[in-house]
Design a protein around this motif. Structure first.
Motif, PDB file in Angstrom:
ATOM      1  N   GLN A   1       1.248  -1.352   0.045  1.00  0.00           N
ATOM      2  CA  GLN A   1       0.090  -0.031   0.409  1.00  0.00           C
ATOM      3  C   GLN A   1       1.273   0.953   0.044  1.00  0.00           C
ATOM      4  OE1 GLN A   1      -3.437  -0.152   0.331  1.00  0.00           O
ATOM      5  NE2 GLN A   1      -2.907  -2.285  -0.431  1.00  0.00           N
TER       6      GLN A   1
ATOM      7  N   LEU B   1       0.877   3.508  -2.924  1.00  0.00           N
ATOM      8  CA  LEU B   1      -0.365   4.675  -2.959  1.00  0.00           C
ATOM      9  C   LEU B   1       0.016   5.879  -2.190  1.00  0.00           C
ATOM     10  CD1 LEU B   1      -4.053   3.094  -2.046  1.00  0.00           C
ATOM     11  CD2 LEU B   1      -3.471   4.360  -3.978  1.00  0.00           C
TER      12      LEU B   1
ATOM     13  N   LEU C   1      -1.987  14.872  -2.509  1.00  0.00           N
ATOM     14  CA  LEU C   1      -3.432  15.170  -2.935  1.00  0.00           C
ATOM     15  C   LEU C   1      -3.890  16.267  -1.325  1.00  0.00           C
ATOM     16  CD1 LEU C   1      -6.331  15.386  -4.002  1.00  0.00           C
ATOM     17  CD2 LEU C   1      -6.518  12.830  -3.167  1.00  0.00           C
TER      18      LEU C   1
ATOM     19  N   ILE D   1      -4.980  19.501  -0.155  1.00  0.00           N
ATOM     20  CA  ILE D   1      -6.349  20.358   0.013  1.00  0.00           C
ATOM     21  C   ILE D   1      -6.281  20.574   0.984  1.00  0.00           C
ATOM     22  CG2 ILE D   1      -8.270  18.930   1.779  1.00  0.00           C
ATOM     23  CD1 ILE D   1      -8.082  16.315   0.170  1.00  0.00           C
TER      24      ILE D   1
ATOM     25  N   LEU E   1      -5.910  24.232   1.026  1.00  0.00           N
ATOM     26  CA  LEU E   1      -6.990  24.786  -0.179  1.00  0.00           C
ATOM     27  C   LEU E   1      -7.502  25.500   1.194  1.00  0.00           C
ATOM     28  CD1 LEU E   1      -7.359  25.271  -2.905  1.00  0.00           C
ATOM     29  CD2 LEU E   1      -9.386  23.255  -2.379  1.00  0.00           C
ATOM     30  N   LEU E   2      -7.327  24.404   1.701  1.00  0.00           N
ATOM     31  CA  LEU E   2      -8.110  25.249   3.340  1.00  0.00           C
ATOM     32  C   LEU E   2      -7.632  25.768   3.872  1.00  0.00           C
ATOM     33  CD1 LEU E   2      -9.502  22.089   4.889  1.00  0.00           C
ATOM     34  CD2 LEU E   2     -10.928  23.257   3.672  1.00  0.00           C
TER      35      LEU E   2
ATOM     36  N   VAL F   1      -7.004  -1.014  -6.819  1.00  0.00           N
ATOM     37  CA  VAL F   1      -7.256  -0.281  -6.297  1.00  0.00           C
ATOM     38  C   VAL F   1      -9.092  -0.598  -5.979  1.00  0.00           C
ATOM     39  CG1 VAL F   1      -8.365   2.483  -5.874  1.00  0.00           C
ATOM     40  CG2 VAL F   1      -6.065   1.754  -6.868  1.00  0.00           C
ATOM     41  N   GLY F   2      -9.645   0.095  -4.753  1.00  0.00           N
ATOM     42  CA  GLY F   2     -10.765  -0.509  -4.258  1.00  0.00           C
ATOM     43  C   GLY F   2     -11.133  -2.082  -4.735  1.00  0.00           C
TER      44      GLY F   2
ATOM     45  N   ASP G   1     -16.804  29.780   3.618  1.00  0.00           N
ATOM     46  CA  ASP G   1     -16.243  30.277   1.849  1.00  0.00           C
ATOM     47  C   ASP G   1     -16.290  28.766   1.403  1.00  0.00           C
ATOM     48  OD1 ASP G   1     -15.142  31.832   0.414  1.00  0.00           O
ATOM     49  OD2 ASP G   1     -12.999  31.452   0.897  1.00  0.00           O
TER      50      ASP G   1
ATOM     51  N   LYS H   1     -14.257  28.579  -1.315  1.00  0.00           N
ATOM     52  CA  LYS H   1     -13.298  27.555  -1.546  1.00  0.00           C
ATOM     53  C   LYS H   1     -12.863  26.640  -0.495  1.00  0.00           C
ATOM     54  CE  LYS H   1     -11.183  31.478  -3.431  1.00  0.00           C
ATOM     55  NZ  LYS H   1     -12.281  32.247  -2.880  1.00  0.00           N
ATOM     56  N   THR H   2     -13.246  26.731   1.286  1.00  0.00           N
ATOM     57  CA  THR H   2     -13.362  26.072   1.971  1.00  0.00           C
ATOM     58  C   THR H   2     -14.331  24.529   2.049  1.00  0.00           C
ATOM     59  OG1 THR H   2     -13.499  27.878   3.770  1.00  0.00           O
ATOM     60  CG2 THR H   2     -13.457  25.858   5.184  1.00  0.00           C
TER      61      THR H   2
ATOM     62  N   ILE I   1     -14.561  23.470  -1.336  1.00  0.00           N
ATOM     63  CA  ILE I   1     -13.715  22.165  -1.771  1.00  0.00           C
ATOM     64  C   ILE I   1     -13.526  21.916  -1.347  1.00  0.00           C
ATOM     65  CG2 ILE I   1     -12.062  22.356  -3.900  1.00  0.00           C
ATOM     66  CD1 ILE I   1     -13.545  25.302  -4.620  1.00  0.00           C
ATOM     67  N   GLY I   2     -12.278  22.497  -0.225  1.00  0.00           N
ATOM     68  CA  GLY I   2     -11.476  21.696   1.085  1.00  0.00           C
ATOM     69  C   GLY I   2     -11.739  20.224   0.591  1.00  0.00           C
ATOM     70  N   MET I   3     -13.083  21.061   2.228  1.00  0.00           N
ATOM     71  CA  MET I   3     -13.630  19.741   2.662  1.00  0.00           C
ATOM     72  C   MET I   3     -13.781  18.507   1.536  1.00  0.00           C
ATOM     73  SD  MET I   3     -15.677  22.735   5.432  1.00  0.00           S
ATOM     74  CE  MET I   3     -16.924  21.631   5.422  1.00  0.00           C
TER      75      MET I   3
ATOM     76  N   LEU J   1     -13.247  17.606  -1.265  1.00  0.00           N
ATOM     77  CA  LEU J   1     -12.027  16.506  -1.271  1.00  0.00           C
ATOM     78  C   LEU J   1     -11.500  15.771  -0.559  1.00  0.00           C
ATOM     79  CD1 LEU J   1     -10.024  18.796  -3.767  1.00  0.00           C
ATOM     80  CD2 LEU J   1     -10.949  16.942  -4.169  1.00  0.00           C
ATOM     81  N   PHE J   2     -11.517  16.745   0.552  1.00  0.00           N
ATOM     82  CA  PHE J   2     -10.359  15.681   2.475  1.00  0.00           C
ATOM     83  C   PHE J   2     -11.935  14.202   2.300  1.00  0.00           C
ATOM     84  CE2 PHE J   2     -10.486  15.036   6.577  1.00  0.00           C
ATOM     85  CZ  PHE J   2      -8.981  14.528   6.684  1.00  0.00           C
TER      86      PHE J   2
ATOM     87  N   LEU K   1     -11.376  11.682   0.027  1.00  0.00           N
ATOM     88  CA  LEU K   1      -9.890  10.925   0.462  1.00  0.00           C
ATOM     89  C   LEU K   1      -9.937  10.140   1.579  1.00  0.00           C
ATOM     90  CD1 LEU K   1      -6.558  10.627   0.174  1.00  0.00           C
ATOM     91  CD2 LEU K   1      -6.347  12.648   1.102  1.00  0.00           C
TER      92      LEU K   1
ATOM     93  N   PHE L   1      -6.896   0.113  -0.771  1.00  0.00           N
ATOM     94  CA  PHE L   1      -7.356   1.747  -0.881  1.00  0.00           C
ATOM     95  C   PHE L   1      -9.053   1.960  -1.837  1.00  0.00           C
ATOM     96  CE2 PHE L   1      -7.310   6.512  -2.461  1.00  0.00           C
ATOM     97  CZ  PHE L   1      -8.085   6.710  -1.799  1.00  0.00           C
ATOM     98  N   MET L   2      -9.580   2.466  -1.166  1.00  0.00           N
ATOM     99  CA  MET L   2     -10.486   2.525  -2.296  1.00  0.00           C
ATOM    100  C   MET L   2     -11.840   1.764  -2.226  1.00  0.00           C
ATOM    101  SD  MET L   2     -10.952   5.793  -4.629  1.00  0.00           S
ATOM    102  CE  MET L   2     -11.717   7.484  -3.896  1.00  0.00           C
TER     103      MET L   2
END
Lengths: 503, 135
Positions: free
Chosen positions: A3, A6, A13, A17, A20-21, A61-62, B65, B67-68, B70-72, B74-75, B78, B91-92
């Protein structure tokens, strides 16, 4: 444990994120970007040691079994390219701390940088050709915005050309995938390698190979599809052009290597002349273009194009030795090209111009910096004992073994012309006396404080040190390149790992 | 700009649209719908509010906001992928609850992923919308 594959995708990523926050807090974003890039490098190194010890790794994956789900796979080539991604990413992240202006920072430079890194790592790690397309889109969209960020007039002009040509390339890539799926009915690269061996439509397969060559060739900037590169790479801030120059064209070359070694190995007889001709023409046009340019970064851009020719040369020969040469040269080229573009940024910072006729006198004022510049520059030209020399040596040897004397002559000649091109930069920028700065130049020129100086010098010094080390101790790197090439020439282990024991 | 008819209609339409968007989000796994469509319907609700009451009011209504968001989103997406790592799957991998919840139905990590998509779509659409409306 597989893993860990990944992490090089998830770390950028998560970094993107989080930054961005932290949209309104540039200081926090800087910290996150630095931490994220360092973590990416460490994850890459971890993955690399894992692959080195345990062999090729794959993750479904998955939990959808191959060839139906999406597989991530890392062989030695992928793993070492991820390490280089982390390296170029970290160098750029450190450099950006001092080199990026406030305005670009506040419009999302750091999140975009890490989305770009995620796209690059994803392209190196995927084992599915449609997924490769998706990663290409991820990195392209990030690169479109990074290139246009700041909205200067020249930037927008460059971005327009870049976007148009890359969209054409993506469309061709998608069309090729569609045709491929029509012919063999699978998208998993390992499964494709198996199915293509028994495919009986030679004309269609040759067409497919040429479609992929054009699609990836545009991204890798080979002759005659490279015009977007020198038209756009000199327009954004130096940190952005450095990461583009270091990584993006190499993703194209990586895709070519992956696709041709897995899918078209048995058709190489017909493809080889095309590849070798294109390699020679790329080498020649690139370097001849570089010699007539007067802009620091345009010279470097044309050199970048020219040296893609070396990589295509090794791919076209497709012997174990030649592929090892290509891989070695790719390692060298990522490090040296990133470094040279970072240098151009520092010079620009001090004189506010990229025109080499307007620059000068740096050897008198900054002798240490000048010597540091010589390391990647001479390495690019292939002066022993720097890293570029060994890459060229292996490629030339492989060319001679295959009897491609004309191509070898071109490769050697281009090495000399590269020396001339680098000498031109040296003579104009460093050696000759500085011309009197015009008003606009001296208005924008900045005296560097010790803090930013250090942030510029650390990545440039570290990359130059790596170039030296690769040159002085080429044996371990050559061994790695040879083993990686072996995995490409004999893909049985790759296929077995991805398809999970199925024959 | 604002008319009585539009602002009165918006008062009734907006909750309906938002409810519909959540409905679309939740039924999306096996039936038409999902995070993307749901997010678009929710954005449409806020677009309507923007037209009726202006950008500032709409921003106050959204509370966070864009933009926040968007970030949330994506989080969330993930995070939905990483749950399976703790269960020892790749994963996933989709993990589902054994029992159905009343009215909502079966809940699993893909729902969380869809919720993430929902947030990203709302965030992106409204970022664009607000930027255009402010000009």
């Amino acid at each position: 444990m597989s893993q860990i594959l990944l992490l090089p995708i998830l770390i950028p990523l998560l970094t993107a994120i989080l930054s961005l926050l932290a949209w309104r807090r540039p200081a926090l974003q800087r910290l996150l970007s630095l931490a994220g890039a360092a973590a990416l490098l460490f994850a890459g190194l971890g993955l690399f040691t894992h692959v080195w010890k345990e062999g090729i790794q794959a993750v479904q994956v998955g939990n959808w079994p191959a060839p139906f789900g999406i597989t991530l796979a890392a062989d030695l080539l992928s793993a070492s390219m991820v390490v280089l991604t982390g390296l170029a990413g970290l160098a750029t992240a450190v450099y950006s701390l001092a080199g990026m202006d406030r305005q670009r920072e506040s419009f999302g430079y750091y999140p975009l940088l890490h989305v770009l890194l995620m796209g690059v790592s994803g392209s190196f790690l995927t084992g599915d050709i449609f997924n490769l397309y998706v990663w290409f889109e991820v990195l392209l969209i990030a690169s479109f915005v990074l290139l246009g960020l700041g909205s200067e007039k020249t930037q927008l002009e460059g971005t327009l050309k870049y976007v148009t040509l890359n969209l054409i390339s993506s469309a061709l890539f998608l069309a090729a995938i569609g045709m491929l799926y029509g012919v063999v009915g699978t998208l998993n690269l390992a499964d494709l390698a198996l199915q293509m061996q028994s495919a009986r439509q030679p004309a269609l397969i040759f067409t497919l190979s040429m479609l992929f060559l054009i699609a990836f060739g545009i991204k890798a900037a080979i002759f005659p599809l490279f015009f977007w590169l020198p038209a756009s790479y000199h327009t954004p801030p130096a940190a952005v052009s450095a990461i583009f120059a270091g990584l993006l064209t190499k993703v194209g070359v990586y895709a070519l290597i992956r696709v041709f070694s897995l899918m078209f190995a048995q058709d190489m007889e017909r493809i080889r002349p095309v590849l070798l001709t294109l390699a020679a023409l790329t080498l020649l046009t690139g370097i001849l273009g570089a010699l007539v340019q007067k802009d620091f970064r345009r010279i470097l851009s044309f050199n970048l194009v020219s040296h893609i020719g070396y990589l295509i040369m090794g791919l076209g020969l497709m012997t174990p030795l030649a592929l090892a040469g290509t891989i070695f040269y790719m390692f060298h080229d990522v490090i040296a090209k990133t470094n040279l573009f970072l240098f151009s940024g520092v010079i620009h910072r001090m004189r506010n111009t990229y025109r080499i006729t307007r620059l000068g006198g740096f050897y008198a004022s900054h002798p240490g910096l000048s010597i540091l510049f010589l390391i990647p520059a001479l390495s690019l030209a292939g002066v022993p004992p720097l890293s570029g020399f060994w890459g060229k040596l292996v490629l030339v040897q492989a060319g001679l073994e295959e009897g491609q004397y004309l191509l070898v002559a071109v490769a050697l000649g281009v090495g000399l012309l590269t020396l001339l091109s680098m000498g031109q930069i040296w003579a104009e920028v460093f050696w000759k006396d500085a011309p009197i700065a015009s008003e606009s130049e001296s208005a924008g020129a900045k005296v560097l404080e010790p803090g930013p100086w250090l942030l510029f010098l650390i990545p440039m010094g570290a990359l130059a040190l790596l170039t030296c080390l690769m040159g002085l101790f080429p044996q371990p790197v050559l061994k790695l390149a040879t083993q990686a090439a072996g995995q490409l020439i004999y893909p049985e282990a790759y296929i077995r790992t991805v398809l999970g024991g199925r024959p | 700009m604002s008319t009585l008819i539009l602002s009165t209609a918006t008062r009734y339409l907006m909750p309906l649209l938002l409810l519909l968007s959540v409905h679309l989000l939740l039924r999306g796994h096996n039936e038409p719908g999902g995070g993307f469509v749901g997010g678009l319907v929710a954005s449409a609700a806020f677009a309507l509010y923007t037209i009726a009451h202006g950008v500032d009011q709409a921003k106050r209504m959204l509370r966070v906001d864009s933009k926040t968001l968007i970030g949330m989103g994506l989080f969330l997406a993930l995070a939905s992928g990483t749950f399976s790592l703790f269960a020892g799957d790749p994963f996933m991998t989709g993990l589902w609850m054994k029992e159905k919840l009343p009215t909502i139905g079966k809940v699993g990590t893909p729902v969380l992923f869809d919720a993430g998509v929902y947030c990203v779509v709302v965030g992106v659409t409204l970022t664009i919308l607000f930027a255009l409306a402010e000009d």
